[in-house]
Design a protein around this motif. Sequence first.
Motif, PDB file in Angstrom:
ATOM      1  N   LYS A   1      47.170 -61.503  37.198  1.00 22.06           N
ATOM      2  CA  LYS A   1      46.851 -60.251  37.881  1.00 22.06           C
ATOM      3  C   LYS A   1      48.121 -59.558  38.353  1.00 22.06           C
ATOM      4  N   VAL A   2      48.098 -58.213  38.334  1.00 18.74           N
ATOM      5  CA  VAL A   2      49.221 -57.406  38.816  1.00 18.74           C
ATOM      6  C   VAL A   2      48.686 -56.398  39.833  1.00 18.74           C
ATOM      7  N   THR A   3      49.395 -56.250  40.961  1.00 18.64           N
ATOM      8  CA  THR A   3      49.038 -55.243  41.965  1.00 18.64           C
ATOM      9  C   THR A   3      50.261 -54.398  42.284  1.00 18.64           C
ATOM     10  N   LEU A   4      50.007 -53.228  42.891  1.00 24.77           N
ATOM     11  CA  LEU A   4      51.087 -52.300  43.228  1.00 24.77           C
ATOM     12  C   LEU A   4      50.720 -51.578  44.518  1.00 24.77           C
ATOM     13  N   ILE A   5      51.692 -51.435  45.418  1.00 22.40           N
ATOM     14  CA  ILE A   5      51.432 -50.726  46.670  1.00 22.40           C
ATOM     15  C   ILE A   5      52.595 -49.813  47.019  1.00 22.40           C
ATOM     16  N   SER A   6      52.258 -48.658  47.606  1.00 19.09           N
ATOM     17  CA  SER A   6      53.242 -47.710  48.117  1.00 19.09           C
ATOM     18  C   SER A   6      52.826 -47.301  49.529  1.00 19.09           C
ATOM     19  N   GLN A   7      53.775 -47.390  50.473  1.00 14.58           N
ATOM     20  CA  GLN A   7      53.557 -46.932  51.845  1.00 14.58           C
ATOM     21  C   GLN A   7      54.703 -45.992  52.206  1.00 14.58           C
ATOM     22  N   VAL A   8      54.370 -44.725  52.459  1.00 13.02           N
ATOM     23  CA  VAL A   8      55.371 -43.703  52.763  1.00 13.02           C
ATOM     24  C   VAL A   8      55.146 -43.183  54.174  1.00 13.02           C
ATOM     25  N   TRP A   9      56.233 -43.094  54.946  1.00 19.37           N
ATOM     26  CA  TRP A   9      56.164 -42.621  56.329  1.00 19.37           C
ATOM     27  C   TRP A   9      56.828 -41.247  56.466  1.00 19.37           C
ATOM     28  N   ILE A  10      56.236 -40.411  57.314  1.00 19.59           N
ATOM     29  CA  ILE A  10      56.923 -39.266  57.885  1.00 19.59           C
ATOM     30  C   ILE A  10      56.777 -39.412  59.391  1.00 19.59           C
ATOM     31  N   ARG A  11      57.878 -39.280  60.121  1.00 19.63           N
ATOM     32  CA  ARG A  11      57.821 -39.573  61.558  1.00 19.63           C
ATOM     33  C   ARG A  11      58.803 -38.714  62.335  1.00 19.63           C
ATOM     34  N   ASN A  12      58.497 -38.616  63.621  1.00 20.59           N
ATOM     35  CA  ASN A  12      59.377 -37.974  64.579  1.00 20.59           C
ATOM     36  C   ASN A  12      59.689 -38.998  65.670  1.00 20.59           C
ATOM     37  N   THR A  13      60.971 -39.223  65.929  1.00 19.18           N
ATOM     38  CA  THR A  13      61.400 -40.288  66.827  1.00 19.18           C
ATOM     39  C   THR A  13      62.259 -39.752  67.951  1.00 19.18           C
ATOM     40  N   ASP A  14      61.895 -40.098  69.190  1.00 19.57           N
ATOM     41  CA  ASP A  14      62.802 -39.907  70.315  1.00 19.57           C
ATOM     42  C   ASP A  14      63.839 -41.031  70.262  1.00 19.57           C
ATOM     43  N   MET A  15      65.104 -40.662  70.159  1.00 22.52           N
ATOM     44  CA  MET A  15      66.163 -41.651  69.969  1.00 22.52           C
ATOM     45  C   MET A  15      66.547 -42.323  71.292  1.00 22.52           C
ATOM     46  N   ASN A  16      67.026 -43.547  71.172  1.00 20.72           N
ATOM     47  CA  ASN A  16      67.567 -44.238  72.334  1.00 20.72           C
ATOM     48  C   ASN A  16      68.814 -43.505  72.849  1.00 20.72           C
ATOM     49  N   PRO A  17      69.126 -43.608  74.146  1.00 13.37           N
ATOM     50  CA  PRO A  17      70.303 -42.921  74.693  1.00 13.37           C
ATOM     51  C   PRO A  17      71.583 -43.298  73.953  1.00 13.37           C
TER      52      PRO A  17
ATOM     53  N   ALA B   1      75.629 -36.782  67.495  1.00 18.33           N
ATOM     54  CA  ALA B   1      74.667 -37.164  68.531  1.00 18.33           C
ATOM     55  C   ALA B   1      73.291 -36.591  68.224  1.00 18.33           C
ATOM     56  N   LYS B   2      72.247 -37.417  68.424  1.00 23.42           N
ATOM     57  CA  LYS B   2      70.875 -36.982  68.187  1.00 23.42           C
ATOM     58  C   LYS B   2      69.954 -37.566  69.259  1.00 23.42           C
ATOM     59  N   ASN B   3      69.167 -36.681  69.886  1.00 21.15           N
ATOM     60  CA  ASN B   3      68.167 -37.108  70.856  1.00 21.15           C
ATOM     61  C   ASN B   3      66.801 -37.298  70.217  1.00 21.15           C
ATOM     62  N   ASN B   4      66.559 -36.579  69.120  1.00 19.18           N
ATOM     63  CA  ASN B   4      65.266 -36.620  68.436  1.00 19.18           C
ATOM     64  C   ASN B   4      65.512 -36.330  66.973  1.00 19.18           C
ATOM     65  N   TYR B   5      64.724 -36.977  66.099  1.00 21.50           N
ATOM     66  CA  TYR B   5      64.946 -36.760  64.665  1.00 21.50           C
ATOM     67  C   TYR B   5      63.654 -36.974  63.894  1.00 21.50           C
ATOM     68  N   THR B   6      63.480 -36.204  62.826  1.00 19.56           N
ATOM     69  CA  THR B   6      62.333 -36.333  61.931  1.00 19.56           C
ATOM     70  C   THR B   6      62.827 -36.769  60.559  1.00 19.56           C
ATOM     71  N   ASP B   7      62.191 -37.789  59.999  1.00 23.25           N
ATOM     72  CA  ASP B   7      62.619 -38.270  58.694  1.00 23.25           C
ATOM     73  C   ASP B   7      61.424 -38.706  57.862  1.00 23.25           C
ATOM     74  N   ILE B   8      61.672 -38.905  56.580  1.00 24.09           N
ATOM     75  CA  ILE B   8      60.691 -39.417  55.617  1.00 24.09           C
ATOM     76  C   ILE B   8      61.288 -40.660  54.983  1.00 24.09           C
ATOM     77  N   GLY B   9      60.471 -41.701  54.814  1.00 23.77           N
ATOM     78  CA  GLY B   9      60.984 -42.922  54.204  1.00 23.77           C
ATOM     79  C   GLY B   9      59.896 -43.717  53.517  1.00 23.77           C
ATOM     80  N   ILE B  10      60.326 -44.591  52.632  1.00 18.91           N
ATOM     81  CA  ILE B  10      59.409 -45.522  51.972  1.00 18.91           C
ATOM     82  C   ILE B  10      59.441 -46.818  52.766  1.00 18.91           C
ATOM     83  N   ARG B  11      58.380 -47.048  53.521  1.00 20.71           N
ATOM     84  CA  ARG B  11      58.329 -48.264  54.336  1.00 20.71           C
ATOM     85  C   ARG B  11      58.241 -49.496  53.451  1.00 20.71           C
ATOM     86  N   ARG B  12      57.381 -49.443  52.445  1.00 22.19           N
ATOM     87  CA  ARG B  12      57.265 -50.560  51.502  1.00 22.19           C
ATOM     88  C   ARG B  12      56.894 -50.042  50.117  1.00 22.19           C
ATOM     89  N   ALA B  13      57.448 -50.684  49.103  1.00 21.29           N
ATOM     90  CA  ALA B  13      57.023 -50.511  47.715  1.00 21.29           C
ATOM     91  C   ALA B  13      57.032 -51.905  47.101  1.00 21.29           C
TER      92      ALA B  13
END
Length: 426
Positions: free
Chosen positions: A27-43, A51-63
Motif C-alpha cells: 500500500k502507498v499513501t500520501l499526505i500534504s499539510q499546508v499552513w498559513i499563519r500570523n504570529t506575534d513574535m517573541n521580544p 526586527a519583527k514584532n508580527n509576521y505572516t507566512d506560508i509553509g508546508i508543515r508536513r509532506a
Amino acid sequence: MSAFTAGAQKIQDGKLWLNEDGSNYFKVTLISQVWIRNTDMNPGTTINGYAKNNYTDIGIRRARLQAYGQIADRVFIYSQIGMNNFNFLSDRKAGFFIHDITGEYEVVRKQLSLGAGLTAWNGLTRFSAPSVGSIMGLDAPLFEQTTNDVTDQFLRKLSVYAKGKLGQLDYRLVMSSPMAVQKSNGYSAALTEYSTYSPMPAKMQWQGYFQWQFLDQETNTTPYATGTYLGTKRVFNIGAGFQYQPDAMWRKGTAINDTITTPMRHFAVDAFYDAPLNASTGTAISAYATYVHLDHGQGYIRNQATMNPANGSTQPSVLNGAGNGYPSFGNGSLWYGQVGYKFKNNLIGSTTLMPYASLQHASYDRLANKINYYELGTSWLLKGHTSKLTFAYQNRPVYETLTPGAKAIQTERKNSFVVQYQVFLN
C-alpha cells in the motif's frame, strides 16, 4: 469498492493484493499539510537581521509518502519518506528524507512481532508516535516526543522492538541507539549548572508503552496512534509507559572540573476515549489526557518552535528564543488534555465541523511560573480526514531570565493564528 485485476494481482481498497485473499498486500499513501499563519513574535525577534514584532507566512508543515505491506506470511515492511517545516527560511531543494524504514517478523500470530530499523516505535505515551493524518486539531502534542531531533530523527530512532497484543493488552518494548547529540540543531558543547544531553558516546535507551483496550480494538500494524476516528469506532484505552537511558545527561558539579552525569528517566499515564454519540446523525466525541513525569536532570529546558518563522534574537534574556518558541520541554512534570466534538454529518451541505480545545500545563524547575499553553480551534471536515481545513488560535507564555542564575519568570503572552489545509490519500 474498486478493483483492478492483472493476472493474480489486483488493487482493492487502496491495496495491491499479492495473493488471492489479500492477506499479502502492498500500500502507498500520501499526505500534504499546508499552513498559513500570523504570529506575534517573541521580544527581540529578528528575521535575517530585521526586527519583527508580527509576521505572516506560508509553509508546508508536513509532506509524507508511506509505502508498506504484508509482503509475505509473517513478513511486514514499512517505509516513509517526507519533509517537515518547509518555509521561506528553509534551505531550498532540500528534498525528502527517510523518516522510517523497518522490517518485521511475526513470531507468534498477533501476539508477538519483532522488528528493527529507523522507526517511531517509541515508549512513554500514546502520542509519542502520532498518526499525523488523523490529528484532531492542528498538531500533535509534540512534547510527548521527549528527544525529538536531539538524539533522534524527528522522533524516529534506530531501534529493535517487540510489539503485539495479549487479549486486550496492547504492548510495545523498544531498545534504541541514540543518535549523536552533536548533530542536533543548535548543539552547544558548553557545560553549565543546567543539565543537557551528554556528548559522550550514548548508552542504549529503553522504552515501553502498554495500554488496555476496553472497547474496540485498535490496530498496531504501524506505530502511529490515531488522533480521532470521527465516530467510526468506540475506543477507550488506559495506558502507561516509560523511557530510560543511563548517563544520558550531564552538567557541571560544584567542584572544579567536576562533571555530573545522570540518567534520563520519564514515565507517564494516559487515557483516550473516542466514540460516536449518536450513530444515526454522526455526532461524536474525542478526548485524551496524560500526566508525564520528566526527569532530564537539574534545570533542563528546551524550546519548541514549530516551523519557526524567525532566525534571530537581540534579547538573550528571553528564554523562549526567537519567533514562536516557548519552553515546552523541561525537567519536572506536565499535564495535557484535549477534547473535541464532531457535529452531525451533513451539517453544512455534505460537510461538518469539529471544534476542539487543548491545554499543556507544566511545572519545570527552571521556571518560576507554571506553563499554560492552550489552543482553540475548529476543523472543517470537507471529507473526513481526506480533505479538511483547520482554523486554530494558539496562546503561549513568554519567559525571561532577569537575574543571571535565577529562575525565569513569565513576563507576557503571545498569540498565533493558523489555518491548515490537509489532503490525505489513504
